[in-house]
Motif scaffolding. Structure first.
Motif, PDB file in Angstrom:
ATOM      1  N   ARG A 260       0.832  -1.203   0.000  1.00  0.00           N
ATOM      2  CA  ARG A 260       0.000   0.000   0.000  1.00  0.00           C
ATOM      3  C   ARG A 260       0.868   1.255   0.000  1.00  0.00           C
ATOM      4  O   ARG A 260       0.544   2.257  -0.649  1.00  0.00           O
ATOM      5  CB  ARG A 260      -0.934  -0.022   1.207  1.00  0.00           C
ATOM      6  N   HIS A 290      -7.621  -2.307  -5.975  1.00  0.00           N
ATOM      7  CA  HIS A 290      -8.048  -2.516  -4.590  1.00  0.00           C
ATOM      8  C   HIS A 290      -7.333  -1.565  -3.635  1.00  0.00           C
ATOM      9  O   HIS A 290      -7.964  -0.924  -2.776  1.00  0.00           O
ATOM     10  CB  HIS A 290      -7.786  -3.966  -4.182  1.00  0.00           C
ATOM     11  N   GLN A 291      -6.006  -1.457  -3.778  1.00  0.00           N
ATOM     12  CA  GLN A 291      -5.237  -0.605  -2.869  1.00  0.00           C
ATOM     13  C   GLN A 291      -5.605   0.866  -3.065  1.00  0.00           C
ATOM     14  O   GLN A 291      -5.651   1.639  -2.099  1.00  0.00           O
ATOM     15  CB  GLN A 291      -3.735  -0.807  -3.082  1.00  0.00           C
ATOM     16  N   VAL A 294      -8.722   1.512  -1.058  1.00  0.00           N
ATOM     17  CA  VAL A 294      -8.452   1.633   0.379  1.00  0.00           C
ATOM     18  C   VAL A 294      -7.839   2.999   0.693  1.00  0.00           C
ATOM     19  O   VAL A 294      -8.233   3.673   1.657  1.00  0.00           O
ATOM     20  CB  VAL A 294      -7.514   0.498   0.844  1.00  0.00           C
ATOM     21  N   GLU A 297     -10.459   5.738   0.523  1.00  0.00           N
ATOM     22  CA  GLU A 297     -11.313   5.766   1.713  1.00  0.00           C
ATOM     23  C   GLU A 297     -10.622   6.460   2.887  1.00  0.00           C
ATOM     24  O   GLU A 297     -11.276   7.083   3.723  1.00  0.00           O
ATOM     25  CB  GLU A 297     -11.702   4.333   2.114  1.00  0.00           C
TER      26      GLU A 297
END
Length: 334
Positions: A260, A290-291, A294, A297
């Motif tokens: 990440r 996906h990362q 995240v 968010e």
């Protein structure tokens, strides 16, 4: 807006420089020391370099004020991109060039009186020219030489990418991707620029000079009679000036996880699509997507849709997390 006007002959005479030009990097890095922009990329370097500069750096601040016109003769044309060749060309600058550029400098910065050595320079005084060459030499030794392998590595990466683009899609694609503001509609290349400026190549061709310390818009000479050069910025790693495995980046990796953290740094390097992000971070595209979700968010990156793609950029919070203290160093000597 900068407009570069091509003829059919000029497309065959474009030259993509394969290495950074030391004197262009001297000039442009001196701006990075005196301007607050680009703190995420240049903050560590500023803090390390600014206290070490010799008093002779003031010579550069006279010839290249922090905003507006800087004399063209500081970046000689038609020489190989090496410090020795650049300094020798600077030492041999014709008196007419010195006089004209300094007159332009005075006209464009009437509130900045020229010191005695600069007045001597207008008359071609060799001792004054030696002063300039000595100042450039000392500045390079302090501000750039310790970092030159990193600078060269970043420029090499840009050159490899553009060479592949040239082989597959031709000069038109290279010109259109020089900068986010670039618009190529034959026979004119348009780019962002501080003022309206037109260059008619008239068969002289064009040198494309990648630059590590060029920030924001590309740049070129004011004098359109000089051999045409377009200096454009390359992408940089956020930790380019830091030792390998710097503790701060270890801490970010410990906080976010290695993958990440790598994805966040890849986004912070420059805005990118998910596909580009996967390439930069060396992860599968599904992992990149996906990362990115995240990180979005957590308000560390921002994603926006552009046509059929999603473009990711780092937020101020994400940049601060990667870069740590954003305070600026003492400014370049005035």
């Amino acid at each position: 807006m900068l407009r570069i006007h091509f003829t059919s002959d000029d497309l065959a005479r474009i030259r993509l420089a394969s290495a950074p030009d030391p004197l262009w990097e001297v000039l442009l890095s001196s701006f990075r020391l005196r301007r607050p922009s680009g703190a995420a990329y240049f903050g560590d370097w500023r803090r390390a370099v600014a206290p070490k500069l010799a008093p002779s750096a003031r010579v550069l601040s006279v010839l290249a004020p922090p905003a507006g016109y800087a004399v063209d003769f500081l970046t000689p044309v038609g020489v190989e991109p090496s410090l020795a060749a650049g300094l020798e060309a600077l030492r041999r600058t014709p008196r007419t060039r010195l006089r004209n550029d300094l007159a332009e400098l005075h006209d464009r910065h009437p509130g900045r009186p020229l010191p005695a050595w600069a007045h001597a320079l207008t008359h071609g005084d060799p001792r004054a020219l030696t002063t300039v060459v000595g100042a450039v030499t000392a500045y390079f030794a302090t501000a750039l030489e310790p970092y030159w392998p990193q600078v060269r590595r970043q420029v090499d990466r840009d050159h490899e990418w553009r060479t592949r683009a040239l082989d597959t899609t031709g000069w038109e694609a290279v010109l259109a991707t020089l900068h986010p503001s670039a618009t190529w509609r034959y026979p004119v290349l348009e780019l962002a620029f501080p003022a309206d400026h037109d260059i008619h190549l008239d068969g002289r061709g064009l040198t494309l000079q990648p630059s590590f310390f060029c920030w924001g818009a590309p740049t070129t000479f004011l004098d359109t009679a000089l051999s045409p050069v377009l200096v454009f910025p390359v992408e940089r790693s956020l930790d380019w000036s830091a030792p390998a495995h710097a503790p701060r980046h270890q801490a970010v990796a410990a906080l976010l996880g290695k993958t990440r953290a790598r994805v966040l740094e890849a986004v912070a390097t420059a805005p990118c699509t998910t596909t580009q992000l996967a390439e930069r971070a060396s992860v599968p595209i599904q992992t990149a997507s996906h990362q990115a979700a995240v990180l979005r968010e957590a308000n560390l990156i921002h994603s926006r849709r552009h046509r059929n793609t999603v473009v990711h950029t780092a937020t101020s919070l994400g940049m601060a997390l990667l870069h740590g203290d954003m305070a600026l160093p003492p400014f370049f000597p005035q």
